[in-house]
Design a protein around this motif. Structure first.
Motif, PDB file in Angstrom:
ATOM      1  N   ALA A  28      -1.144   7.617   5.502  1.00  0.00           N
ATOM      2  CA  ALA A  28      -1.772   8.832   4.585  1.00  0.00           C
ATOM      3  C   ALA A  28      -0.709   9.927   4.123  1.00  0.00           C
ATOM      4  O   ALA A  28      -0.797  10.123   2.981  1.00  0.00           O
ATOM      5  CB  ALA A  28      -2.672   9.527   5.508  1.00  0.00           C
ATOM      6  N   PRO A  29       0.268  10.306   5.125  1.00  0.00           N
ATOM      7  CA  PRO A  29       1.163  11.096   4.194  1.00  0.00           C
ATOM      8  C   PRO A  29       2.080  10.206   3.278  1.00  0.00           C
ATOM      9  O   PRO A  29       2.791  10.903   2.529  1.00  0.00           O
ATOM     10  CB  PRO A  29       2.263  11.372   5.490  1.00  0.00           C
ATOM     11  N   THR A  30       2.355   9.058   3.507  1.00  0.00           N
ATOM     12  CA  THR A  30       2.929   8.282   2.322  1.00  0.00           C
ATOM     13  C   THR A  30       2.241   8.317   0.923  1.00  0.00           C
ATOM     14  O   THR A  30       2.845   8.560  -0.107  1.00  0.00           O
ATOM     15  CB  THR A  30       3.043   6.629   2.782  1.00  0.00           C
ATOM     16  N   GLY A  31       1.059   8.256   1.123  1.00  0.00           N
ATOM     17  CA  GLY A  31       0.038   8.280  -0.355  1.00  0.00           C
ATOM     18  C   GLY A  31       0.175   9.633  -0.859  1.00  0.00           C
ATOM     19  O   GLY A  31       0.343  10.163  -1.968  1.00  0.00           O
ATOM     20  N   GLU A  32       0.201  11.025  -0.010  1.00  0.00           N
ATOM     21  CA  GLU A  32       0.482  12.342  -0.258  1.00  0.00           C
ATOM     22  C   GLU A  32       1.752  12.424  -1.041  1.00  0.00           C
ATOM     23  O   GLU A  32       1.797  12.918  -2.402  1.00  0.00           O
ATOM     24  CB  GLU A  32       0.526  13.159   0.750  1.00  0.00           C
ATOM     25  N   PHE A  33       2.947  11.914  -0.210  1.00  0.00           N
ATOM     26  CA  PHE A  33       4.110  11.847  -1.074  1.00  0.00           C
ATOM     27  C   PHE A  33       4.255  11.264  -2.336  1.00  0.00           C
ATOM     28  O   PHE A  33       4.650  11.541  -3.425  1.00  0.00           O
ATOM     29  CB  PHE A  33       5.199  11.379  -0.011  1.00  0.00           C
ATOM     30  N   LEU A  34       3.573   9.962  -2.540  1.00  0.00           N
ATOM     31  CA  LEU A  34       3.544   9.480  -3.861  1.00  0.00           C
ATOM     32  C   LEU A  34       3.001  10.138  -4.620  1.00  0.00           C
ATOM     33  O   LEU A  34       3.421  10.341  -6.108  1.00  0.00           O
ATOM     34  CB  LEU A  34       2.940   7.982  -3.567  1.00  0.00           C
ATOM     35  N   ARG A  35       1.758  10.586  -4.437  1.00  0.00           N
ATOM     36  CA  ARG A  35       0.830  11.472  -5.523  1.00  0.00           C
ATOM     37  C   ARG A  35       1.892  12.672  -5.932  1.00  0.00           C
ATOM     38  O   ARG A  35       1.576  13.188  -7.125  1.00  0.00           O
ATOM     39  CB  ARG A  35      -0.489  12.062  -5.072  1.00  0.00           C
TER      40      ARG A  35
END
Length: 331
Positions: free
Chosen positions: A306-313
């Motif tokens: 989840a935080p990885t996805g937020e970082f990528l966005r």
């Protein structure tokens, strides 16, 4: 004549409990069955580079803990698009991953409408594995000794100071453009085919400055060939305690890094992605491995999906704004 019957309340309840138990058992069973064969991590770059090194450091211990080989497959081409496309079109079964760099986030804007996949929706985030903070290096042929001195020198010569990078859309290129936008500087970009030729020209005085990772620049700092002007982190990292941050030099909130991130094809089961992320975090946070990564200029992350996805966005949005504002185009 058919007579409708109403199930007894007890029987109905037992049936519901049995169905729920069966569903609950099915989910762990799937997770327990995986993996039953080798995994592959696609590296969309040539062997020996930063991404390849970080991937191989993680792949070996990951194979031990999963009990299956983890094969690193180099698929370079088109600034990571070839390798990412191979991953995006693979089966979402937990056996294919891709390790991407910030170029993946930049391509969402630079190559909008031209890629055979979407940088966000074609993938499931797995783990932000490591970050490699960028360091600003200056030529010793420039009569300035620190960050503020270089800024003053550039401002006095608008459009006449060149900076180098490993190529259009590289993190080092975009970070310098963001720096120029923040400080209202006019410089000329000289893109190279890789870091080393840019670094050679920096030492020769053909360009005035460049961003790159600490592991690349450290030998030249120690040899006195280039000037260390600042590191783009919020605080000084453990591996460079004597290198001031750009924030310390007077530019608030300026941080930029290269990074390595594991992605899986979209629709890969969450349970698998979360398992891989847990194992990766344990690997990079293990004290000996963490020290080894720091020696290479990496900051261990091991973030969850989840935080990885937020970082990528956030990275797609950040670099997209820089690309549009600076009108950066790929020839």
């Amino acid at each position: 004549m058919t007579i409708a019957t109403t199930p007894r309340r007890g029987a109905s309840r037992r049936a519901l409990i049995a169905a729920a138990a069966g569903a609950a058992l099915a989910r762990p069973a799937f997770a327990q069955e995986w993996p039953t064969r080798p995994l592959r991590i696609i590296v969309p770059y040539t062997p020996g580079g930063t991404t390849d090194i970080a991937t191989r450091l993680v792949a070996e211990p990951l194979s031990r803990v999963l009990g299956q080989p983890v094969v690193v497959e180099n698929r370079p081409g088109a600034n990571s698009i070839v390798g990412a496309a191979a991953a995006a079109t693979s089966a979402p079964d937990g056996y294919t991953l891709v390790m991407v760099l910030p170029a993946h986030a930049a391509n969402a804007t630079l190559q909008a409408g031209k890629m055979p996949f979407d940088a966000l929706t074609s993938f499931a985030p797995v783990s932000l594995v490591v970050q490699a903070p960028l360091v600003l290096a200056g030529s010793r042929h420039v009569p300035a000794e620190d960050f503020r001195g270089f800024v003053d020198y550039i401002r006095a010569r608008p459009g006449r100071v060149n900076y180098g990078s490993s190529g259009i859309g590289a993190t080092a290129h975009l970070a310098m453009e963001q720096l120029a936008l923040r400080l209202n500087l006019r410089m000329e970009h000289v893109p190279y085919r890789g870091t080393q030729p840019a670094l050679q020209d920096l030492m020769a005085g053909n360009i005035g400055l460049m961003f790159d990772t600490y592991s690349t620049l450290k030998p030249q700092f120690e040899a006195g060939n280039v000037r260390p002007l600042g590191i783009a982190t919020v605080t000084r990292p453990d591996f460079a305690p004597n290198l001031p941050t750009i924030i310390e030099a007077g530019l608030p909130d300026f941080a930029a890094s290269s990074w390595c991130m594991l992605l899986a094809p979209a629709r890969t089961p969450d349970a698998i992605n979360e398992r891989i992320a847990r194992e990766v975090r344990a690997i990079v946070m293990e004290p000996t491995m963490k020290k080894r990564l720091e020696d290479l200029g990496f900051v261990a992350e091991g973030r969850a999906p989840a935080p990885t996805g937020e970082f990528l966005r956030a990275e797609v949005a950040r670099w997209g704004e820089v690309i549009r504002t600076a009108n950066i185009r790929v020839e």
